[in-house]
Design a protein around this motif. Structure first.
Motif, PDB file in Angstrom:
ATOM      1  N   TRP A 112      -3.977  38.588  15.519  1.00 56.18           N
ATOM      2  CA  TRP A 112      -3.846  37.892  16.804  1.00 56.18           C
ATOM      3  C   TRP A 112      -5.196  37.493  17.390  1.00 56.18           C
ATOM      4  CZ3 TRP A 112       0.454  36.535  19.766  1.00 56.18           C
ATOM      5  CH2 TRP A 112       0.241  36.292  21.134  1.00 56.18           C
ATOM      6  N   TYR A 168       3.780  36.428  14.217  1.00 60.44           N
ATOM      7  CA  TYR A 168       4.115  36.977  15.533  1.00 60.44           C
ATOM      8  C   TYR A 168       5.355  36.350  16.167  1.00 60.44           C
ATOM      9  CZ  TYR A 168      -0.486  39.149  15.300  1.00 60.44           C
ATOM     10  OH  TYR A 168      -1.571  39.896  14.919  1.00 60.44           O
ATOM     11  N   GLU A 170       7.369  34.152  18.507  1.00 60.91           N
ATOM     12  CA  GLU A 170       7.142  33.434  19.769  1.00 60.91           C
ATOM     13  C   GLU A 170       5.703  33.649  20.237  1.00 60.91           C
ATOM     14  OE1 GLU A 170      11.694  33.907  21.523  1.00 60.91           O
ATOM     15  OE2 GLU A 170      10.170  35.409  21.994  1.00 60.91           O
ATOM     16  N   ILE A 171       5.009  32.545  20.486  1.00 59.71           N
ATOM     17  CA  ILE A 171       3.603  32.598  20.890  1.00 59.71           C
ATOM     18  C   ILE A 171       3.340  31.494  21.913  1.00 59.71           C
ATOM     19  CG2 ILE A 171       2.758  33.536  18.698  1.00 59.71           C
ATOM     20  CD1 ILE A 171       1.907  30.578  18.014  1.00 59.71           C
ATOM     21  N   PRO A 172       2.206  31.549  22.622  1.00 64.47           N
ATOM     22  CA  PRO A 172       1.774  30.376  23.394  1.00 64.47           C
ATOM     23  C   PRO A 172       1.264  29.306  22.431  1.00 64.47           C
ATOM     24  CG  PRO A 172       0.673  32.405  24.133  1.00 64.47           C
ATOM     25  CD  PRO A 172       1.316  32.706  22.814  1.00 64.47           C
ATOM     26  N   GLU A 187       1.867  32.085  28.473  1.00 59.84           N
ATOM     27  CA  GLU A 187       3.244  32.488  28.294  1.00 59.84           C
ATOM     28  C   GLU A 187       3.734  32.033  26.933  1.00 59.84           C
ATOM     29  OE1 GLU A 187       5.606  31.023  31.497  1.00 59.84           O
ATOM     30  OE2 GLU A 187       4.734  32.393  32.976  1.00 59.84           O
ATOM     31  N   LYS A 188       4.599  32.821  26.334  1.00 58.92           N
ATOM     32  CA  LYS A 188       5.156  32.466  25.042  1.00 58.92           C
ATOM     33  C   LYS A 188       6.078  31.255  25.169  1.00 58.92           C
ATOM     34  CE  LYS A 188       5.220  37.028  22.781  1.00 58.92           C
ATOM     35  NZ  LYS A 188       6.095  38.034  22.146  1.00 58.92           N
ATOM     36  N   ARG A 252      14.132  38.997  21.876  1.00 56.79           N
ATOM     37  CA  ARG A 252      13.291  37.793  21.878  1.00 56.79           C
ATOM     38  C   ARG A 252      13.537  37.002  23.156  1.00 56.79           C
ATOM     39  NH1 ARG A 252      15.107  35.407  16.188  1.00 56.79           N
ATOM     40  NH2 ARG A 252      17.085  35.987  17.163  1.00 56.79           N
ATOM     41  N   LEU A 625       2.103  37.698  28.874  1.00 63.60           N
ATOM     42  CA  LEU A 625       2.699  37.819  27.544  1.00 63.60           C
ATOM     43  C   LEU A 625       3.654  39.013  27.470  1.00 63.60           C
ATOM     44  CD1 LEU A 625      -0.318  37.070  25.180  1.00 63.60           C
ATOM     45  CD2 LEU A 625       1.557  35.550  25.822  1.00 63.60           C
ATOM     46  N   ASN A 628       6.329  42.011  21.226  1.00 59.50           N
ATOM     47  CA  ASN A 628       7.348  41.646  20.251  1.00 59.50           C
ATOM     48  C   ASN A 628       8.437  42.714  20.153  1.00 59.50           C
ATOM     49  OD1 ASN A 628       6.626  39.067  19.420  1.00 59.50           O
ATOM     50  ND2 ASN A 628       5.133  39.827  17.937  1.00 59.50           N
TER      51      ASN A 628
END
Length: 631
Positions: A112, A168, A170-172, A187-188, A252, A625, A628
């Motif tokens: 990350w 990972y 869902e991510i920004p 934010e994701k 999620r 954030l 997970n």
């Protein structure tokens, strides 16, 4: 902040180190002098892009994903030794997490924090070039070099987000410069929104880069790589984890968006086809399967047949012949590892200590060639009647030629030397701590056939990150998923098999969607063995919690209860046992092979193991954030 370091020293020695000690990246907002010096000169920008390439490629080295080890050893492809801090073993037993961190010494830029650092570098380049209208390369006479560098940077930014998405979920998506003093508000996004942004970056790159590159520019981003990035991202979005699969204990953020949509597979079909049909600068097909040498050529590095006519020259040379690399590799790392790695993987009698040892789970996936002229898995109902003998699994029937290239087994011949895993230093070890294999197998893939330690260098140019067969499988899967099997995909799959001197798929698959899918997935697993693929595939398809695989797990009685479940919680091997009626003869003794369970304490936790955790300190810095699932 102190801004006294010269920009030249910065470029040479401290390019894009994102810490509070870095003068350029921590500059005060009103101090633009160094920034202007950089982005008003093409040579400096060209160097920044070149360094970003190195950063990005180091973040996804197939042979070294976990520093000294590939990702194979945390899947059902291989098990690992205890060398170099036993990094894969820490993953195997679940010794990692958001507070304790990832296994010590395993970072090569793939986690990350490393990936976001590289994303920032890409954004700095894109913003600086636009702001200062960086001039073109004065040595090329305005040939568009700066446009190509910008295109390459768009690709690399999208590629970095792809690596984050893959690991990972869902991510920004950060497509602007974040400075050290900025508020860390991120934010994701849903996976499908991230994929759309990756595609936008790939499209921006596609418009700016060449159709193909040669000479000193070979290996830089071309249009085919951009198409490959789009296809890979869309494939992730279409797999069960993000498209209709029953994700366990689902927390999620955007789970309502992950219901099944066949349009996602249609998008994969179009994107993969675009890769397969990509053109080079001359308008010819950019990619073709490598087919040099023929079925009579078993030559090793010296042109001699030292494998008992088991390993075709084409199959090992495809990772070294520049013709193969130029016509089949879509995106790749060069010189991934060298003589040291090759020596380490050798059996003890050749000076190695078998750092990663193939598992029976992988060996069982190599089909055999049946008397009817087609290929079948050894666990098919007809295998025994076709002559398959599990006590003589390597020679009772002719296995897929890729098996003999990839795996060294009891009785196999390498450099005219027969491997003995029954006695001596290469014998099956009691546990992973020993130098000899604790699975009964040794690695062979990626060797120049016939190479031995002390006979010169052994630079490994690959494996490729993405090769043409991967997109063929992707296309075939998408066609099968959306319309069922047909002659086109049957022929495409057999094209890869013919290249490997393997028998075709039985015609029954032409009218059986499930059977065709079995062959597609098995082909993918065999062709892409040890190429940093299995770790993602088994998770994206959620095999660890698949009902069929869990039923195999429940029905498990002993090592003879095979085929084994693909739940990533099992490890098996084979050891030779002396038997006067044995069909395998090594060093004057007869043996039969016996399956056994490998004691490597393999752990797969649901849902934790599906995605990497975000470190606790990262979450503290970016409170918007969310961790997970399961962590």
């Amino acid at each position: 902040m102190n801004n006294k370091k010269s920009i030249i020293a910065f470029i040479i020695g401290f390019l894009f180190i994102t810490s509070c000690n870095d003068d350029y990246l921590d500059r005060a907002p009103d101090d633009k002098k160094n920034e202007k010096e950089i982005f008003t000169r093409y040579a400096y920008v060209d160097q920044l892009v070149t360094d970003l390439y190195a950063n990005c490629k180091s973040a996804n080295k197939p042979l070294l994903f976990f520093n000294h080890f590939s990702s194979s050893a945390i899947t059902d492809e291989c098990s690992a030794s205890s060398h170099e801090a036993a990094i894969p073993r820490q993953f195997q037993i679940g010794n990692y997490g958001p507070s304790q961190g990832m296994p010590d010494r395993s970072s090569v830029g793939q986690y990350w924090w490393d990936l976001w650092t590289k994303v920032r570098k890409a954004n700095v380049i894109l913003e600086g070039v636009e702001k200062y209208n960086t001039p073109d390369n004065p040595e090329s006479g305005g040939a568009g070099d700066i446009t190509r560098r910008v295109g390459e940077t768009y690709f690399l930014r999208g590629y970095l987000h792809f690596l984050l998405l893959r690991a990972y979920g869902e991510i920004p998506y950060v497509d602007y410069v974040v400075n050290p003093d900025d508020e860390m508000v991120f934010e994701k996004l849903s996976v499908h929104d991230v994929v759309a942004k990756i595609i936008a970056d790939a499209d921006a790159a596609y418009q700016r880069v060449n159709a193909s590159n040669g000479g000193t520019y070979f290996g830089r981003v071309d249009k085919g790589a951009c198409l490959g990035l789009k296809a890979m991202a869309l494939w992730i979005a279409a797999t069960p984890m993000w498209n209709g699969g029953n994700f366990p204990d689902d927390t999620r953020l955007f789970k309502e968006q992950y219901t099944y949509d066949p349009a996602r597979w249609l998008a994969v079909k179009e994107a993969a086809k675009a890769v397969m049909e990509a053109k080079d600068n001359s308008g010819n097909l950019r990619y073709r399967l490598y087919s040099a040498s023929n079925e009579t050529d078993f030559g090793d590095i010296n042109g001699n047949n030292t494998s008992n006519s088991k390993v075709y020259k084409r199959l090992w040379d495809m990772f070294y012949d520049m013709q193969s690399i130029q016509q089949e590799w879509v995106w790749f790392v060069t010189r991934d590892k060298d003589t040291g790695w090759s020596g380490d993987v050798l059996p003890p009698t050749q000076g190695g200590h078998a750092r990663q040892r193939p598992l029976q789970e992988q060996v069982d996936e190599y089909e055999y060639m049946a008397p009817d002229g087609y290929g079948y898995p050894i666990y098919a109902g007809r295998a025994v009647s076709d002559g398959y003998d599990d006590e003589n699994p390597y020679e009772s029937v002719r296995r897929d030629p890729r098996f003999y290239r990839d795996i060294r087994y009891h009785g196999s011949v390498y450099g005219n030397t027969v491997l003995n895993t029954a006695s001596g230093n290469d014998a099956v070890g009691a546990n992973y701590l020993s130098a000899s294999s604790h699975t009964g197998y040794y690695m062979r893939k990626f060797y120049k056939d016939g190479w031995v330690r002390g006979s010169g260098t052994h630079i490994i140019n690959g494996p490729a990150i993405w090769r043409l067969p991967e997109f063929i499988y992707m296309y075939c899967e998408a066609v099968n998923e959306t319309g069922g099997p047909n002659q086109e995909i049957y022929d495409l799959l057999n094209g890869v098999r013919v290249r490997s001197f393997m028998a075709p798929i039985p015609p029954a698959a032409l009218t059986d969607k499930a059977l065709m899918n079995d062959y597609i997935q098995r082909e993918r697993r065999v062709e892409l063995f040890y190429e940093n693929h299995r770790i993602w595939h088994t998770r994206l398809y959620m095999e660890a919690d698949d009902a069929v695989e869990l039923q195999k797990e429940q029905n498990y009685v002993n090592p003879d209860s095979w085929p084994y479940p693909k739940t990533q919680r099992w490890s098996h091997g084979m050891r030779p046992v002396e038997d006067p009626d044995g069909k395998i003869e090594v060093d004057g003794k007869k043996y039969k092979m016996v399956r056994f369970a490998v004691p490597d304490e393999r752990v797969f936790r649901t849902p934790q193991s599906y995605l990497f955790p975000i470190m606790t300190d990262e979450l503290k810095r970016t409170p918007g954030l969310v961790q997970n699932p399961g962590w």
